[in-house]
Design an enzyme around this catalytic site. Sequence first.
Site, PDB file in Angstrom:
ATOM      1  CB  SER A   1      -9.317   4.771  -8.951  1.00 58.18           C
ATOM      2  OG  SER A   1      -8.881   5.986  -8.095  1.00 58.18           O
TER       3      SER A   1
ATOM      4  CB  CYS B   1      -3.256   9.670  -3.769  1.00 59.50           C
ATOM      5  SG  CYS B   1      -4.659   9.683  -2.540  1.00 59.50           S
TER       6      CYS B   1
ATOM      7  CE  LYS C   1      -3.532   2.804   0.806  1.00 54.60           C
ATOM      8  NZ  LYS C   1      -4.407   3.309  -0.047  1.00 54.60           N
TER       9      LYS C   1
HETATM   10  C1  DHB Z   1      -5.457   5.997  -2.130  1.00 54.60           C
HETATM   11  C2  DHB Z   1      -6.399   6.015  -3.284  1.00 54.60           C
HETATM   12  C3  DHB Z   1      -5.464   6.027  -4.454  1.00 54.60           C
HETATM   13  O1  DHB Z   1      -6.103   5.917  -5.496  1.00 54.60           O
HETATM   14  C4  DHB Z   1      -3.992   6.131  -4.257  1.00 54.60           C
HETATM   15  O2  DHB Z   1      -3.272   6.303  -5.327  1.00 54.60           O
HETATM   16  C5  DHB Z   1      -3.474   6.197  -3.133  1.00 54.60           C
HETATM   17  C6  DHB Z   1      -4.252   6.331  -1.846  1.00 54.60           C
HETATM   18  C7  DHB Z   1      -6.200   6.201  -0.864  1.00 54.60           C
HETATM   19  O3  DHB Z   1      -7.396   6.925  -0.725  1.00 54.60           O
HETATM   20  O4  DHB Z   1      -5.972   5.456   0.227  1.00 54.60           O
END
Ligand code: DHB
Length: 305
Positions: A192, A128, A45
């Site tokens: 996304s 993000c 993550k």
């Molecule tokens: C999150 C969502 C994402 O698309 C990303 O690239 C990094 C973090 C999130 O909301 O945790």
Amino acid sequence: MESMKTSIAGMPLQHPIFNASGPKCTTFEELKALGESAASVILHKSCTLEPRQGNPEPRYVDLELGSINSMGLPNLGYAEYLKMMPRLKTFGKPVISSVSGLYLSDNITIVRELNETLVDAIELNLSCPNLVGKPQVGYDMEQSDAVLEAIMAISKKPLGVKLPPYFDFVHFEQMAAILNKRHVAFVTCVNSIGNALFVDPEKECTIIKPKGGFGGIGGDYIKPTALGNVRKFYELLRKDIGIVGCGGIKTGMDVFEHILCGASAVQVGTQLMKEGPSCFSRITNEFNSIMSRKATHPLATFKEN
Ligand code: DHB
């Protein structure tokens, strides 16, 4: 063709299919499950300097054709992932660190420390969509250029970049020109599609809580956008920059389509969340059986209609 061995950032991969940073890759238990699964890489993550709880719930909803999320970067903080690295490496596959510091100075600190670990490569997240007051870096070309210049100057690890989806040829060209100037090892297309909105007409409300209900969507909804981004960057980028496809992969045929468009490897996000890490053996088997019917690499025969 037999099953497809591939490589990204100079790392040989047994096959092209692994996890997207996001679903089920935050804790050691989740990463261990990925290590034990058929995924060809372990990617954790996106991490920040400090641990984060993330946004208030509900912040992830499974939809029939995909998902919406506004997680807000819940993660253990980069130091925990550094500590885990020797254990993650025992699974015998490459480990990639996703880095998403809130400031350039955070990214510099994290990358400097990752330089001294066993991690095989870094995926710098420029996309993000879920932080209040933090625009997606990848939509700001000047900032992207400056961030890449600073990070490339210090990274001793192969560096990939996670991009947001683009929707205009001019933006593809601008980003490709920035990436072609630098020694980028790979790009991941796409994160996304940000700031979409799903509403519940019965309850007359949004289906997730953070940011007024706005969130990033993944899954079937975004496959054509992902393929468009993979293809356009394949056309525009130097051939030594690998392309990792991400968006709408739930079957071996989806993998094949991404590879046809120019991906060397692919990541699975929404489907991993829905099905769990056993999705990797299923999708890999499906992909292998498609490849066994092919005489050549898909890119050799791909043509416009
Ligand atoms: C999150 C969502 C994402 O698309 C990303 O690239 C990094 C973090 C999130 O909301 O945790």
